[in-house]
Design an enzyme around this catalytic site. Structure first.
Site, PDB file in Angstrom:
ATOM      1  N   CYS A  32       0.820  -1.218   0.000  1.00  0.00           N
ATOM      2  CA  CYS A  32       0.000   0.000   0.000  1.00  0.00           C
ATOM      3  C   CYS A  32       0.854   1.268   0.000  1.00  0.00           C
ATOM      4  CB  CYS A  32      -0.892  -0.034   1.239  1.00  0.00           C
ATOM      5  SG  CYS A  32      -1.777   1.511   1.528  1.00  0.00           S
TER       6      CYS A  32
ATOM      7  N   TRP B 197      -8.071  -7.177   5.164  1.00  0.00           N
ATOM      8  CA  TRP B 197      -6.674  -7.559   5.406  1.00  0.00           C
ATOM      9  C   TRP B 197      -6.584  -8.636   6.478  1.00  0.00           C
ATOM     10  CZ3 TRP B 197      -3.493  -5.833   1.858  1.00  0.00           C
ATOM     11  CH2 TRP B 197      -3.649  -4.570   1.303  1.00  0.00           C
TER      12      TRP B 197
ATOM     13  N   ARG C  72     -14.497   0.536   5.241  1.00  0.00           N
ATOM     14  CA  ARG C  72     -13.476  -0.445   4.888  1.00  0.00           C
ATOM     15  C   ARG C  72     -12.399  -0.449   5.975  1.00  0.00           C
ATOM     16  NH1 ARG C  72     -14.767  -2.075  -0.036  1.00  0.00           N
ATOM     17  NH2 ARG C  72     -12.880  -3.315  -0.101  1.00  0.00           N
ATOM     18  N   TYR C  73     -11.728  -1.561   6.095  1.00  0.00           N
ATOM     19  CA  TYR C  73     -10.701  -1.710   7.130  1.00  0.00           C
ATOM     20  C   TYR C  73      -9.357  -1.435   6.470  1.00  0.00           C
ATOM     21  CZ  TYR C  73     -14.762  -4.325   8.699  1.00  0.00           C
ATOM     22  OH  TYR C  73     -16.046  -4.695   8.999  1.00  0.00           O
ATOM     23  N   THR C  74      -8.863  -0.229   6.635  1.00  0.00           N
ATOM     24  CA  THR C  74      -7.719   0.184   5.825  1.00  0.00           C
ATOM     25  C   THR C  74      -6.409   0.259   6.614  1.00  0.00           C
ATOM     26  OG1 THR C  74      -8.207   2.535   6.225  1.00  0.00           O
ATOM     27  CG2 THR C  74      -9.185   1.541   4.273  1.00  0.00           C
ATOM     28  N   VAL C  75      -5.325   0.088   5.877  1.00  0.00           N
ATOM     29  CA  VAL C  75      -3.984   0.381   6.363  1.00  0.00           C
ATOM     30  C   VAL C  75      -3.555   1.676   5.670  1.00  0.00           C
ATOM     31  CG1 VAL C  75      -3.229  -1.967   6.837  1.00  0.00           C
ATOM     32  CG2 VAL C  75      -2.988  -1.062   4.511  1.00  0.00           C
TER      33      VAL C  75
ATOM     34  N   TYR D 156      -5.583   6.256  -8.818  1.00  0.00           N
ATOM     35  CA  TYR D 156      -6.801   5.504  -8.463  1.00  0.00           C
ATOM     36  C   TYR D 156      -8.007   6.060  -9.213  1.00  0.00           C
ATOM     37  CZ  TYR D 156      -4.364   3.081  -4.696  1.00  0.00           C
ATOM     38  OH  TYR D 156      -3.511   2.277  -3.986  1.00  0.00           O
TER      39      TYR D 156
HETATM   40  N1  LIG Z   1      -7.595   5.238   4.733  1.00  0.00           N
HETATM   41  C1  LIG Z   1      -7.649   5.631   3.369  1.00  0.00           C
HETATM   42  C2  LIG Z   1      -6.447   5.324   2.554  1.00  0.00           C
HETATM   43  C3  LIG Z   1      -5.718   4.061   2.813  1.00  0.00           C
HETATM   44  C4  LIG Z   1      -6.100   2.992   1.833  1.00  0.00           C
HETATM   45  O1  LIG Z   1      -6.803   3.222   0.845  1.00  0.00           O
HETATM   46  N2  LIG Z   1      -5.580   1.813   2.079  1.00  0.00           N
HETATM   47  C5  LIG Z   1      -5.927   0.672   1.245  1.00  0.00           C
HETATM   48  C6  LIG Z   1      -4.686  -0.054   0.795  1.00  0.00           C
HETATM   49  S1  LIG Z   1      -3.725   0.863  -0.343  1.00  0.00           S
HETATM   50  C7  LIG Z   1      -6.718  -0.288   2.085  1.00  0.00           C
HETATM   51  O2  LIG Z   1      -6.343  -0.583   3.204  1.00  0.00           O
HETATM   52  N3  LIG Z   1      -7.804  -0.810   1.528  1.00  0.00           N
HETATM   53  C8  LIG Z   1      -8.604  -1.785   2.199  1.00  0.00           C
HETATM   54  C9  LIG Z   1      -9.925  -1.988   1.512  1.00  0.00           C
HETATM   55  O3  LIG Z   1     -10.254  -1.209   0.617  1.00  0.00           O
HETATM   56  O4  LIG Z   1     -10.611  -2.943   1.894  1.00  0.00           O
HETATM   57  C10 LIG Z   1      -8.947   5.228   2.702  1.00  0.00           C
HETATM   58  O5  LIG Z   1      -9.822   4.820   3.429  1.00  0.00           O
HETATM   59  O6  LIG Z   1      -9.102   5.420   1.514  1.00  0.00           O
END
Ligand SMILES: N[C@@H](CCC(=O)N[C@@H](CS)C(=O)NCC(=O)O)C(=O)O
Length: 306
Positions: free
Chosen positions: A45, A78, A106-109, A172
């Site tokens: 990421c 993840w 969404r569960y984001t990194v 994106y």
């Molecule tokens: N927190 C931000 C940016 C971080 C982000 O997009 N991370 C992606 C990875 S590059 C992620 O964790 N995606 C998980 C998902 O979409 O399920 C968001 O919500 O857009």
């Protein structure tokens, strides 16, 4: 809710839900302390790689611990290759839901977990790097770089905004557009900015001269993925990174530094995007190329004043 933007086929990023802050003086309820916080990332990421680079450049490896997820994600979000040894979580979602059981996003990194309160403090990715830079200064080793110098902040912020809108998030917007116009608008804006940056980097080693700043870190993580992923997978194919002599030399110059190189994992990057983002690559087949030598000499040191 379908917004006007979505209806026009444009990609709309979700707002960050967890936006508490860690502060040096503890006034936010989350004091900057060594050994207290855990950073969760994926090497794939770009937003997470920023935090890894800053953590390494500022010598915070022993101060903020690290949890790394598997690069391949399915509908459960993840996953940890083995349970995370600190929190015991098998999926990142468990940490989000432990903090807010009604969370539907969404569960984001990247995100930061507080081991004392057992809560997710933040998934607000732009704030994570500046927090490391400005709130953890007591833990920076002697000689650590100032990545966000006070006198440059307005200019860094202004450039970051353009780079975020058209480059970091621009790829994106191109890749996830579902209408021709939305795609073309994103691609045109992306390459217009890359052309400007190519020019800017003809006389400066880094975006703000001779020192690496937050702005370089944010640009780098998109450049590192550009030819391997965004050019093909996201249809950002007017030019490749290697077609821009200054940007390409600049990217290699940064890659030569361990904080950048050691956090750049081309294999995880390619597998994550091509296998996980099947909305744009239904077969999940991962391309073999491109064959690119990131260690080629770049000659950029000649642009430094010293
Ligand atoms: N927190 C931000 C940016 C971080 C982000 O997009 N991370 C992606 C990875 S590059 C992620 O964790 N995606 C998980 C998902 O979409 O399920 C968001 O919500 O857009």
């Amino acid at each position: 809710m379908i917004t006007q933007e979505m209806a026009a086929g444009r990609f709309v990023r979700q707002p960050n839900r967890f936006t508490d802050t860690i502060t040096a003086d503890g006034s936010s309820g989350y004091p900057a302390e060594s050994g207290r916080y855990r950073l969760f990332v994926s090497y794939a990421c770009p937003w997470a790689q920023r935090t890894l680079i800053v953590r390494a450049l500022l010598g915070l490896d022993e101060v903020i611990s690290l949890g790394v997820v598997d690069p391949i994600r399915d509908e459960r979000g993840w996953r940890f290759p083995d349970r995370d040894p600190v929190t015991g979580a098998a999926f990142l979602s468990e940490l989000y839901l432990a903090t807010d059981g009604s969370y539907k996003g969404r569960y984001t990194v990247p995100c930061i977990w507080d081991t004392v309160t057992g809560r997710l403090v933040t998934n607000d990715f732009p704030a994570i790097t500046t927090t490391f830079e400005t709130q953890f200064t007591d833990y920076h080793p002697t000689g650590a770089p100032d990545l966000y110098p006070v006198e440059l902040r307005p200019d860094i912020d202004e450039l970051n905004e353009l780079v975020y809108a058209t480059v970091n998030n621009g790829v994106y917007r191109a890749g996830f557009a579902t209408e021709q116009n939305a795609y073309e608008e994103a691609v045109d804006a992306l390459f217009a900015t890359l052309d400007r940056l190519e020019e800017r980097l003809s006389t400066r080693r880094y975006l703000f001269g001779d020192r690496v700043t937050e702005a370089d870190i944010r640009l780098y993580t998109t450049l590192a993925r550009f030819d391997a992923v965004y050019h093909g997978h996201f249809k950002c194919n007017l030019r490749r990174l290697v077609d821009y002599p200054n940007l390409w030399g600049y990217a290699r110059d940064l890659y030569e530094q361990p904080a950048f190189r050691d956090t750049t994992d081309f294999d995880q990057i390619k597998r994550h995007y091509y296998v996980t983002l099947t909305n744009v690559n239904p077969s999940g087949v991962v391309p073999k190329g491109p064959v690119v030598d990131w260690t080629e000499p770049h000659g950029r040191a000649a642009l430094s004043a010293s």
